[in-house]
Design a protein around this motif. Structure first.
Motif, PDB file in Angstrom:
ATOM      1  N   LEU A  32       0.830  -1.211   0.000  1.00 26.98           N
ATOM      2  CA  LEU A  32       0.000   0.000   0.000  1.00 26.98           C
ATOM      3  C   LEU A  32       0.861   1.256   0.000  1.00 26.98           C
ATOM      4  N   ILE A  33       1.878   1.270   0.833  1.00 22.57           N
ATOM      5  CA  ILE A  33       2.765   2.439   0.917  1.00 22.57           C
ATOM      6  C   ILE A  33       3.461   2.678  -0.412  1.00 22.57           C
ATOM      7  N   ASN A  34       3.924   1.604  -1.048  1.00 17.53           N
ATOM      8  CA  ASN A  34       4.585   1.753  -2.348  1.00 17.53           C
ATOM      9  C   ASN A  34       3.636   2.330  -3.392  1.00 17.53           C
ATOM     10  N   ARG A  35       2.422   1.826  -3.434  1.00 13.09           N
ATOM     11  CA  ARG A  35       1.442   2.343  -4.396  1.00 13.09           C
ATOM     12  C   ARG A  35       1.133   3.813  -4.122  1.00 13.09           C
ATOM     13  N   LEU A  36       0.966   4.149  -2.857  1.00  8.41           N
ATOM     14  CA  LEU A  36       0.669   5.546  -2.523  1.00  8.41           C
ATOM     15  C   LEU A  36       1.844   6.457  -2.846  1.00  8.41           C
ATOM     16  N   SER A  37       3.047   5.967  -2.691  1.00 12.88           N
ATOM     17  CA  SER A  37       4.223   6.764  -3.063  1.00 12.88           C
ATOM     18  C   SER A  37       4.246   7.025  -4.561  1.00 12.88           C
ATOM     19  N   ARG A  38       3.907   6.006  -5.355  1.00 15.42           N
ATOM     20  CA  ARG A  38       3.845   6.207  -6.803  1.00 15.42           C
ATOM     21  C   ARG A  38       2.758   7.215  -7.167  1.00 15.42           C
ATOM     22  N   ILE A  39       1.616   7.119  -6.493  1.00 18.79           N
ATOM     23  CA  ILE A  39       0.526   8.072  -6.739  1.00 18.79           C
ATOM     24  C   ILE A  39       0.967   9.480  -6.376  1.00 18.79           C
ATOM     25  N   GLU A  40       1.653   9.601  -5.257  1.00 17.30           N
ATOM     26  CA  GLU A  40       2.170  10.905  -4.818  1.00 17.30           C
ATOM     27  C   GLU A  40       3.079  11.508  -5.887  1.00 17.30           C
ATOM     28  N   GLY A  41       3.954  10.695  -6.446  1.00 17.61           N
ATOM     29  CA  GLY A  41       4.827  11.161  -7.514  1.00 17.61           C
ATOM     30  C   GLY A  41       4.041  11.553  -8.759  1.00 17.61           C
ATOM     31  N   HIS A  42       3.012  10.791  -9.062  1.00 15.47           N
ATOM     32  CA  HIS A  42       2.164  11.085 -10.212  1.00 15.47           C
ATOM     33  C   HIS A  42       1.463  12.436 -10.027  1.00 15.47           C
ATOM     34  N   VAL A  43       0.972  12.683  -8.825  1.00 17.52           N
ATOM     35  CA  VAL A  43       0.302  13.960  -8.533  1.00 17.52           C
ATOM     36  C   VAL A  43       1.294  15.115  -8.675  1.00 17.52           C
ATOM     37  N   ARG A  44       2.519  14.926  -8.208  1.00 14.64           N
ATOM     38  CA  ARG A  44       3.535  15.971  -8.390  1.00 14.64           C
ATOM     39  C   ARG A  44       3.783  16.218  -9.879  1.00 14.64           C
ATOM     40  N   VAL A  97      -3.661  16.881 -19.032  1.00 12.95           N
ATOM     41  CA  VAL A  97      -3.751  16.947 -17.569  1.00 12.95           C
ATOM     42  C   VAL A  97      -4.921  16.097 -17.081  1.00 12.95           C
ATOM     43  N   LEU A  98      -6.060  16.211 -17.743  1.00 14.99           N
ATOM     44  CA  LEU A  98      -7.239  15.442 -17.338  1.00 14.99           C
ATOM     45  C   LEU A  98      -6.997  13.937 -17.441  1.00 14.99           C
ATOM     46  N   ILE A  99      -6.279  13.512 -18.469  1.00 13.98           N
ATOM     47  CA  ILE A  99      -5.961  12.096 -18.622  1.00 13.98           C
ATOM     48  C   ILE A  99      -5.118  11.614 -17.451  1.00 13.98           C
ATOM     49  N   GLN A 100      -4.168  12.430 -17.030  1.00 15.59           N
ATOM     50  CA  GLN A 100      -3.314  12.060 -15.897  1.00 15.59           C
ATOM     51  C   GLN A 100      -4.099  12.066 -14.581  1.00 15.59           C
TER      52      GLN A 100
END
Length: 122
Positions: A43-55, A70-73
């Motif tokens: 879970l932490i790894n997935r959330l870290s990837r999501i965090e990077g994606h949001v950045r 932007v909308l696609i991302q």
């Protein structure tokens, strides 16, 4: 009185944490909330990837990238968060609900799950 940007940021972070603690952390279950290290790390790894994606999306906006891109991302991040939510729910059903059944606390655990789902689902 002049408030620096750093003080504003700290105040905002404190308010967000208080909101999280008061509004979203109401697990009233009587069993210990324990999950495997493997599932937590996943879970932490997935959330870290999501965090990077949001950045990355934030950078796209700063760089004036096309709105459809932007909308696609943003849609990709939503999908990723939905998958994390599904993992949390699966873990809850297999670990927490099963443990509550064994401990005789199933009614409390089901009520907590229903409350969480009421907030989670549109």
């Amino acid at each position: 009185m002049v408030i620096s940007n750093q003080q504003k940021k700290q105040a905002t972070n404190h308010e967000v944490q208080e909101d999280f603690n008061s509004e979203h952390h109401h697990h009233s279950s009587s069993h210990p909330h324990v999950h495997s290290e493997e599932s937590l790390q996943s879970l932490i790894n997935r959330l870290s990837r999501i965090e990077g994606h949001v950045r990355g999306i934030k950078t796209m906006i700063k760089d004036n990238r096309p709105c459809p891109d932007v909308l696609i991302q943003i849609a990709a991040v939503r999908g990723a968060l939905d998958r994390v939510a599904r993992m949390v729910l699966d873990n809850h059903l297999s670990d927490c609900i099963a443990r509550a059944t064994q401990d005789g606390d199933i009614d409390v655990e089901i009520a907590a799950l229903k409350s969480a789902l009421d907030r989670f689902l549109p």
